[in-house]
Design an enzyme around this catalytic site. Sequence first.
Site, PDB file in Angstrom:
ATOM      1  N   TRP A  24     -10.957  -8.785   2.736  1.00 55.76           N
ATOM      2  CA  TRP A  24     -11.613  -9.139   1.481  1.00 55.76           C
ATOM      3  C   TRP A  24     -11.593 -10.654   1.259  1.00 55.76           C
ATOM      4  CZ3 TRP A  24      -8.443  -4.817   1.856  1.00 55.76           C
ATOM      5  CH2 TRP A  24      -8.990  -3.589   1.483  1.00 55.76           C
TER       6      TRP A  24
ATOM      7  N   HIS B  54       0.529   3.973  -2.940  1.00 56.19           N
ATOM      8  CA  HIS B  54       0.082   5.336  -2.662  1.00 56.19           C
ATOM      9  C   HIS B  54       1.143   6.364  -3.035  1.00 56.19           C
ATOM     10  CE1 HIS B  54      -3.652   4.818   0.069  1.00 56.19           C
ATOM     11  NE2 HIS B  54      -3.551   3.817  -0.792  1.00 56.19           N
TER      12      HIS B  54
ATOM     13  N   ARG C  69       0.832  -1.213   0.000  1.00 53.06           N
ATOM     14  CA  ARG C  69       0.000   0.000   0.000  1.00 53.06           C
ATOM     15  C   ARG C  69       0.864   1.259   0.000  1.00 53.06           C
ATOM     16  NH1 ARG C  69      -2.799   2.281   4.894  1.00 53.06           N
ATOM     17  NH2 ARG C  69      -4.101   3.989   4.106  1.00 53.06           N
TER      18      ARG C  69
END
Length: 390
Positions: free
Chosen positions: A212, A71, A67
């Site tokens: 998820w 980002h 991440r």
Amino acid sequence: MNFITFIVLATYVLGTCPFSNSQAPILKRSSNWNSFYKNEMSPEEWTGLRRDLNRIIQGADGPLIVRLAWHDAGTANIRTGNGGPHATMRFNIVGNHEANNGLKRARDLLEPLKKKYPGISYADLWSFAGAAAISKMGGPDIKWRPGRNDAVDSADSLTPADRLPDAKQNSPGYLRSIFNRMGFNDNDIVTLLGAHSFGRCHKEVSGFEGPWSLTEHAFSGRFYGHLLNYQNYKEVTITYNGVSNVQYNDGSLMMLPADMALAADPGMLGLVQQYASNDGLYRQRFAAVYSRLLELNVASGLGGVVDSNLRATTGQEGLVVTTTAKPTTTTTTTTTTTTTTTENSTTSATNASTVVSTVTGKSTATSTPKSSATAHTLNLSIIAFLFALF
């Protein structure tokens, strides 16, 4: 043609005032933005860095580091050349963006490695760690090249907070507006969102809660199979510190509104179905698209290939990265997939003028952008032509 008409026409043709030396970026940058960064890592240091990353990337840290790299790179606007992987989160103006909540832990985790290996830029460290984390979690090898320079002060960091996707938006059109700015099409969007197969949401960080998939620390394409059952996911509200957000749960797993946008678009849903039934295809495409993501707005300045497992051998061009086992597929201009081997091998010395195939080990010349002098000469030629008309 009068003088005012000439100025208007010249500006339209050149994209800037004809008497300007360069195109000013939409957002402010410091004068040192384009300072040259030369990778100063030795082959032994690359090997050591990869081993250290393999040691510290444990459990939830893998998704967190992926991440961080995403980002950092995802701020890119390829139309303006602004943003991209330049470690701008080191400055509060970007680090405090809502989308970057929780990423300080990832930056702190990698900080000791920056001190141990000072020859690497923060931008390269974060990016390479993201590629290594994919490999560590069982994902495909990511073709990766060093050469990302760091933003040198906060003036370089003025990318808007809305550059990264807002998970609360459930419109396919919204996703396209965000990802098209980075040069990604529908196929790329669906591919990148498959990274939601690993990791989880924490309400104190993002305002959402839950995983998820049931294998949140492993790379897989399970996200797509779960999303095909979108009708089983029911709207629920998560509240933290007085702020409420809507997400979708099926009892044990969750989907974000932005995830559900893929099911709302027939074309995107068709790609979800492809990946749900063909994990090999998903892995191949993810490796290619994630590598492109990590190179947004910097690809022309990157050096030789170093893959995320640092497999290397000696070739005619010196140390070049290649595979030590038979590749599962042949290379193309956009993807590279190789079989998994151990990390205990030597790495590549980088070369700013050579890109080396991670499968064949053959070197090919990279394309370099036109120099500013050449571009300025072309501008003057156009101006001269317009003056002739004038």
